[in-house]
Structures are given as C-alpha cells and as structure tokens.
Design a protein around this motif. Structure first.
Motif, PDB file in Angstrom:
ATOM      1  N   GLN A 154      46.281  40.099  42.611  1.00 48.31           N
ATOM      2  CA  GLN A 154      46.725  40.616  43.934  1.00 48.31           C
ATOM      3  C   GLN A 154      48.079  41.479  43.928  1.00 48.31           C
ATOM      4  O   GLN A 154      48.059  42.677  44.375  1.00 48.31           O
ATOM      5  N   ALA A 155      48.910  41.000  42.964  1.00 42.80           N
ATOM      6  CA  ALA A 155      50.135  41.804  42.617  1.00 42.80           C
ATOM      7  C   ALA A 155      49.812  43.194  41.880  1.00 42.80           C
ATOM      8  O   ALA A 155      50.355  44.162  42.405  1.00 42.80           O
ATOM      9  N   VAL A 156      48.741  43.195  41.153  1.00 39.19           N
ATOM     10  CA  VAL A 156      48.636  44.186  40.324  1.00 39.19           C
ATOM     11  C   VAL A 156      47.948  45.303  41.404  1.00 39.19           C
ATOM     12  O   VAL A 156      48.221  46.645  41.538  1.00 39.19           O
ATOM     13  N   VAL A 157      47.134  44.913  42.191  1.00 38.37           N
ATOM     14  CA  VAL A 157      46.440  45.666  43.254  1.00 38.37           C
ATOM     15  C   VAL A 157      47.498  46.271  44.002  1.00 38.37           C
ATOM     16  O   VAL A 157      47.256  47.534  44.748  1.00 38.37           O
ATOM     17  N   LEU A 158      48.411  45.407  44.753  1.00 34.88           N
ATOM     18  CA  LEU A 158      49.242  45.877  45.505  1.00 34.88           C
ATOM     19  C   LEU A 158      50.103  47.042  44.826  1.00 34.88           C
ATOM     20  O   LEU A 158      50.921  47.728  45.478  1.00 34.88           O
ATOM     21  N   SER A 159      50.336  46.962  43.639  1.00 37.33           N
ATOM     22  CA  SER A 159      51.071  47.922  42.891  1.00 37.33           C
ATOM     23  C   SER A 159      50.251  49.028  42.525  1.00 37.33           C
ATOM     24  O   SER A 159      50.704  50.250  41.696  1.00 37.33           O
ATOM     25  N   GLY A 160      49.054  49.190  43.091  1.00 33.39           N
ATOM     26  CA  GLY A 160      48.226  50.378  42.941  1.00 33.39           C
ATOM     27  C   GLY A 160      46.961  50.609  42.308  1.00 33.39           C
ATOM     28  O   GLY A 160      46.073  51.530  42.560  1.00 33.39           O
ATOM     29  N   ALA A 161      46.589  49.545  41.489  1.00 33.81           N
ATOM     30  CA  ALA A 161      45.291  49.432  41.014  1.00 33.81           C
ATOM     31  C   ALA A 161      44.023  49.168  41.873  1.00 33.81           C
ATOM     32  O   ALA A 161      44.544  48.597  43.144  1.00 33.81           O
ATOM     33  N   SER A 162      42.988  49.524  41.785  1.00 33.01           N
ATOM     34  CA  SER A 162      41.747  49.470  42.487  1.00 33.01           C
ATOM     35  C   SER A 162      41.349  48.087  42.172  1.00 33.01           C
ATOM     36  O   SER A 162      41.150  47.573  40.998  1.00 33.01           O
ATOM     37  N   ALA A 163      40.991  47.215  43.232  1.00 33.86           N
ATOM     38  CA  ALA A 163      40.500  45.943  43.077  1.00 33.86           C
ATOM     39  C   ALA A 163      39.137  45.942  42.184  1.00 33.86           C
ATOM     40  O   ALA A 163      39.097  45.071  41.462  1.00 33.86           O
ATOM     41  N   GLY A 164      38.584  47.068  42.116  1.00 32.19           N
ATOM     42  CA  GLY A 164      37.295  47.140  41.340  1.00 32.19           C
ATOM     43  C   GLY A 164      37.619  47.213  39.916  1.00 32.19           C
ATOM     44  O   GLY A 164      36.907  46.959  39.166  1.00 32.19           O
ATOM     45  N   GLN A 165      38.923  47.497  39.547  1.00 32.17           N
ATOM     46  CA  GLN A 165      39.287  47.524  38.041  1.00 32.17           C
ATOM     47  C   GLN A 165      39.649  46.253  37.467  1.00 32.17           C
ATOM     48  O   GLN A 165      39.685  46.311  36.389  1.00 32.17           O
ATOM     49  N   VAL A 166      39.851  45.303  38.241  1.00 32.75           N
ATOM     50  CA  VAL A 166      40.695  44.025  37.851  1.00 32.75           C
ATOM     51  C   VAL A 166      39.280  43.157  38.155  1.00 32.75           C
ATOM     52  O   VAL A 166      39.180  42.705  39.125  1.00 32.75           O
ATOM     53  N   THR A 167      39.228  42.281  36.888  1.00 37.98           N
ATOM     54  CA  THR A 167      38.468  41.083  37.165  1.00 37.98           C
ATOM     55  C   THR A 167      39.542  39.696  36.570  1.00 37.98           C
ATOM     56  O   THR A 167      40.450  40.131  35.972  1.00 37.98           O
ATOM     57  N   THR A 168      38.954  38.557  36.919  1.00 29.97           N
ATOM     58  CA  THR A 168      39.767  37.494  36.832  1.00 29.97           C
ATOM     59  C   THR A 168      38.765  36.419  36.116  1.00 29.97           C
ATOM     60  O   THR A 168      37.582  36.538  36.501  1.00 29.97           O
ATOM     61  N   ILE A 169      39.423  35.460  35.303  1.00 29.63           N
ATOM     62  CA  ILE A 169      38.509  34.416  34.450  1.00 29.63           C
ATOM     63  C   ILE A 169      39.592  33.301  34.650  1.00 29.63           C
ATOM     64  O   ILE A 169      40.836  33.690  33.898  1.00 29.63           O
ATOM     65  N   SER A 170      39.448  32.095  34.590  1.00 24.39           N
ATOM     66  CA  SER A 170      40.132  30.973  34.161  1.00 24.39           C
ATOM     67  C   SER A 170      39.617  30.284  33.056  1.00 24.39           C
ATOM     68  O   SER A 170      38.262  29.842  33.043  1.00 24.39           O
ATOM     69  N   TYR A 171      40.386  30.029  32.063  1.00 25.08           N
ATOM     70  CA  TYR A 171      39.870  29.075  30.976  1.00 25.08           C
ATOM     71  C   TYR A 171      40.880  27.905  30.921  1.00 25.08           C
ATOM     72  O   TYR A 171      40.358  27.003  30.153  1.00 25.08           O
ATOM     73  N   GLY A 172      41.451  27.482  32.246  1.00 31.29           N
ATOM     74  CA  GLY A 172      42.092  26.261  32.199  1.00 31.29           C
ATOM     75  C   GLY A 172      42.936  25.971  30.950  1.00 31.29           C
ATOM     76  O   GLY A 172      43.649  26.805  30.409  1.00 31.29           O
ATOM     77  N   GLU A 173      42.625  24.775  30.281  1.00 32.97           N
ATOM     78  CA  GLU A 173      43.437  24.436  29.195  1.00 32.97           C
ATOM     79  C   GLU A 173      42.670  24.680  27.899  1.00 32.97           C
ATOM     80  O   GLU A 173      43.062  24.455  26.690  1.00 32.97           O
ATOM     81  N   GLU A 174      41.477  25.461  27.887  1.00 28.72           N
ATOM     82  CA  GLU A 174      40.488  25.571  26.942  1.00 28.72           C
ATOM     83  C   GLU A 174      41.046  26.508  25.827  1.00 28.72           C
ATOM     84  O   GLU A 174      40.432  26.559  24.704  1.00 28.72           O
ATOM     85  N   ARG A 175      41.889  27.467  26.241  1.00 27.63           N
ATOM     86  CA  ARG A 175      42.570  28.471  24.994  1.00 27.63           C
ATOM     87  C   ARG A 175      43.816  28.404  25.038  1.00 27.63           C
ATOM     88  O   ARG A 175      44.626  29.366  25.573  1.00 27.63           O
ATOM     89  N   PRO A 176      44.459  27.299  24.408  1.00 32.07           N
ATOM     90  CA  PRO A 176      45.754  27.331  24.400  1.00 32.07           C
ATOM     91  C   PRO A 176      46.506  28.422  23.275  1.00 32.07           C
ATOM     92  O   PRO A 176      45.944  28.754  22.285  1.00 32.07           O
ATOM     93  N   ALA A 177      47.529  29.072  23.924  1.00 27.97           N
ATOM     94  CA  ALA A 177      48.207  30.072  23.108  1.00 27.97           C
ATOM     95  C   ALA A 177      49.075  29.253  21.801  1.00 27.97           C
ATOM     96  O   ALA A 177      49.057  29.732  20.726  1.00 27.97           O
ATOM     97  N   VAL A 178      49.325  28.229  22.090  1.00 29.74           N
ATOM     98  CA  VAL A 178      50.027  27.460  21.109  1.00 29.74           C
ATOM     99  C   VAL A 178      49.409  25.892  21.041  1.00 29.74           C
ATOM    100  O   VAL A 178      49.437  25.402  22.162  1.00 29.74           O
ATOM    101  N   LEU A 179      49.171  25.429  19.844  1.00 26.22           N
ATOM    102  CA  LEU A 179      49.048  24.041  19.683  1.00 26.22           C
ATOM    103  C   LEU A 179      50.277  23.265  19.882  1.00 26.22           C
ATOM    104  O   LEU A 179      51.119  23.348  19.026  1.00 26.22           O
ATOM    105  N   GLY A 180      50.425  21.902  20.512  1.00 22.89           N
ATOM    106  CA  GLY A 180      51.427  21.197  20.447  1.00 22.89           C
ATOM    107  C   GLY A 180      51.594  20.548  21.870  1.00 22.89           C
ATOM    108  O   GLY A 180      51.108  21.030  22.866  1.00 22.89           O
ATOM    109  N   GLN A 181      52.451  19.625  21.973  1.00 22.84           N
ATOM    110  CA  GLN A 181      52.517  18.689  23.493  1.00 22.84           C
ATOM    111  C   GLN A 181      54.240  18.983  23.674  1.00 22.84           C
ATOM    112  O   GLN A 181      54.426  18.162  24.708  1.00 22.84           O
TER     113      GLN A 181
END
Length: 194
Positions: free
Chosen positions: A149-176
């Motif tokens: 929503q913020a990227v589209v409000l900044s000028g992008a077309s909604a059709g250029q931007v897709t979203t996906i959620s990986y939840g906790e499945e793709r951590p950038a860093v392992l650790g607690q």
C-alpha cells in the motif's frame, strides 16, 4: 514397519533444514551475507534510521532480488547512499505498522516503479518464530500488504507489486535471541523478471 510421530517428523525436518543451511553457508565461501553479519535490524549499508552509511562502512550490499532490475540501473540499488539500497523493512513484534525510518526508502521504490512500468516487485512478508504457523502467515501477509500500500501510494502501479507471506518459514537469521528475532520480522523487496 515403524511409525514416526509428528514431533519426531518435526525434529527430523528441523535437523535437515539446519544441515542444509550449514552446507549452503559453507558453499558461499568467505563472502559476507548482510543477513546476519551486523548487529541490530538495519539493511546492508544502512544505519538504524534507514540512512546510508557510505562506502567506508565495510559492509556488503545484498544483490539478491535484483534480477528484474535492468543492468544499467543496478548501481542505484547497491549504492549504500541511495535509499533504493534499503530492500528490507523491519517491524516491531506483532505489528504490521511500517516504522517511519523506512519512509524514504519506500517512497524511492514507489517512484522507481512509477518511472519503470515494466519492472515488477514481489514483497515477501516474514515473521519470527513466535506464534502459531497460521498466525505468522497472516502477520507476514499483513506486513507485505502494508508495504505494498505504501509503495503504491508512492507512485507504483498496483499491478507491478505482488505479495506473499512465508510466515516463520524463511528466517534471515537462525537463533532465538532478540537480535535474531528482530531480523526475522521483515518484508523483503524482490525485483522479478515477470
């Protein structure tokens, strides 16, 4: 024939994931990976206010996710003094509200997309490991949607931007520890060819 319980399957899956992660890190050699080489939450080349640290910072810029960017523009996304080099937005615990320190970067991405209508962006929502799988997938989706929503409000077309959620499945860093959990609550910007 023996049966493996759900708990055992999960432990085997976790062990296999850790082995795969260790092998991939070994295969990467001595190159720094911005996901995990710096304390706190900032993206490569950025301080905690989302501002560039300059070339003397000694940090590499992550070039993954730039496949959809024309070669002549990639320097814009790897210059730590350019807000386009911020390609990860970090979130507070249980929140999909975008911290204000990422406003400049989000506006820059929206304007870039507005000026390049053939470029597409995938926003990947992620969470830390706390919470149920279902909750984390939904939270990752809310985070990705708020950035879209913020990227589209900044000028992008909604059709250029897709979203996906990986939840906790793709951590950038392992650790607690707190630092690891902070780095996993994020939305990554992935520029794609399609």
């Amino acid at each position: 024939m023996g049966h493996i319980s759900f708990g055992s399957r999960r432990q085997v899956l976790l062990a296999a994931t850790l082995v795969a992660a260790a092998l991939s890190l070994t295969a990467c050699g001595g190159n720094k990976n911005v996901r995990g080489d710096a304390p706190g939450m900032p993206q490569a080349g950025m301080n905690d206010q989302g501002q560039g640290q300059g070339m003397g910072s000694g940090r590499d810029i992550d070039v993954r996710g730039l496949e959809g960017i024309p070669a002549e523009d990639r320097h814009l996304f790897t210059d730590p003094n350019n807000p386009l080099s911020t390609r990860t937005v970090y979130f507070d615990l249980d929140s999909s509200a975008i911290p204000s320190r990422f406003s400049q970067a989000i506006q820059a991405h929206g304007q870039y997309l507005a000026n390049h209508p053939n470029v597409n962006l995938r926003l990947e929502g992620n969470t830390d490991e706390r919470g149920t799988r279902e909750y984390n997938v939904a939270l990752g989706e809310r985070r990705a949607d708020s950035v879209k929503q913020a990227v589209v409000l900044s000028g992008a077309s909604a059709g250029q931007v897709t979203t996906i959620s990986y939840g906790e499945e793709r951590p950038a860093v392992l650790g607690q520890d707190a630092e690891s959990l902070n780095k996993n609550r994020r939305v990554d910007f992935i520029y794609t060819n399609n």
